[in-house]
Each structure stands twice: as C-alpha cells, then as structure tokens.
Design a protein around this motif. Structure first.
Motif, short mmCIF file in Angstrom:
data_model
loop_
_atom_site.label_atom_id
_atom_site.label_comp_id
_atom_site.label_asym_id
_atom_site.label_seq_id
_atom_site.Cartn_x
_atom_site.Cartn_y
_atom_site.Cartn_z
N ARG A 1 3.32 -6.13 3.48
CA ARG A 1 4.46 -6.26 2.56
C ARG A 1 4.14 -7.25 1.45
O ARG A 1 4.44 -7.01 0.29
N SER B 1 7.83 -14.19 -1.00
CA SER B 1 6.78 -13.39 -0.38
C SER B 1 5.42 -13.66 -1.02
O SER B 1 4.42 -13.86 -0.34
N ARG C 1 2.00 -5.63 -1.05
CA ARG C 1 2.80 -4.69 -1.86
C ARG C 1 3.56 -5.46 -2.94
O ARG C 1 3.62 -5.04 -4.09
N HIS C 2 4.11 -6.60 -2.57
CA HIS C 2 4.85 -7.42 -3.54
C HIS C 2 3.90 -7.98 -4.61
O HIS C 2 4.23 -7.99 -5.80
#
Length: 97
Positions: A2, A33, A5-6
């Motif tokens: 994740r 994040s 992805r961020h």
C-alpha cells in the motif's frame, strides 16, 4: 504494498493533493503512509519545498523497483534489507526472557 502504491500515486500525479484525489484516500493518511515508507527506508523520497513534490535521489532510486513490485515482479530494493539492531554473536535472548 500500500505504501508503494501511495508513493507511486504521488510520483504519477505530482502532488499529495492530486494523488489523494486519484487514490481512494484522504490526503493526511496518504502523507502519513509515504512518511512511514520514508522512515522504513531511512531516506526522504520527495523534496517538499514547493507546491509540487520532486523526487529526491532516494526516490529516483526506489522508482524502478516500486514499479516492478506493483507490476508483480518482485520486492523493492532496500525495503527490509537494512540490518536490525546490533546484537553480539552468542548473546541471544531466550524465548520468554
């Protein structure tokens, strides 16, 4: 995964605001994040001095492996490769104490 992805969303869209709009996430958790990924890697990935974010040398170095991981081709170089805290050989902690 994740966090990568961020990271890639910020790279692709050029700002945290635009990346947050493109991802199903609010801007504050997106920033958190990416900061957590930076802490994990021990390096800043973006220069945040202006309105747009610019990749640092560390960010540019992560980019190819992040793309590969997100495409299903492996794990990013550097993530999990840093050694843990120093523990002299022979002085292992026993389970439970």
């Amino acid at each position: 995964m994740r966090r990568l992805r961020h990271f890639m969303a910020v790279v692709t869209h050029g700002s945290f605001t635009a990346a947050a709009r493109a991802e199903p996430i609010v801007q504050s958790p997106l920033r958190t994040s990416v900061r957590n990924l930076e802490r994990e890697l021990g390096a800043e990935l973006f220069d945040r001095s202006g309105r747009r974010v610019i990749l640092t040398e560390a960010g540019r170095a992560l980019l190819p492996s992040a793309r590969s991981v997100l495409a299903g081709g492996g794990r990013p170089v550097g993530v999990g490769d840093r050694p843990g805290p120093y523990r002299p050989a022979g002085r292992r902690r026993s389970p439970g104490g």
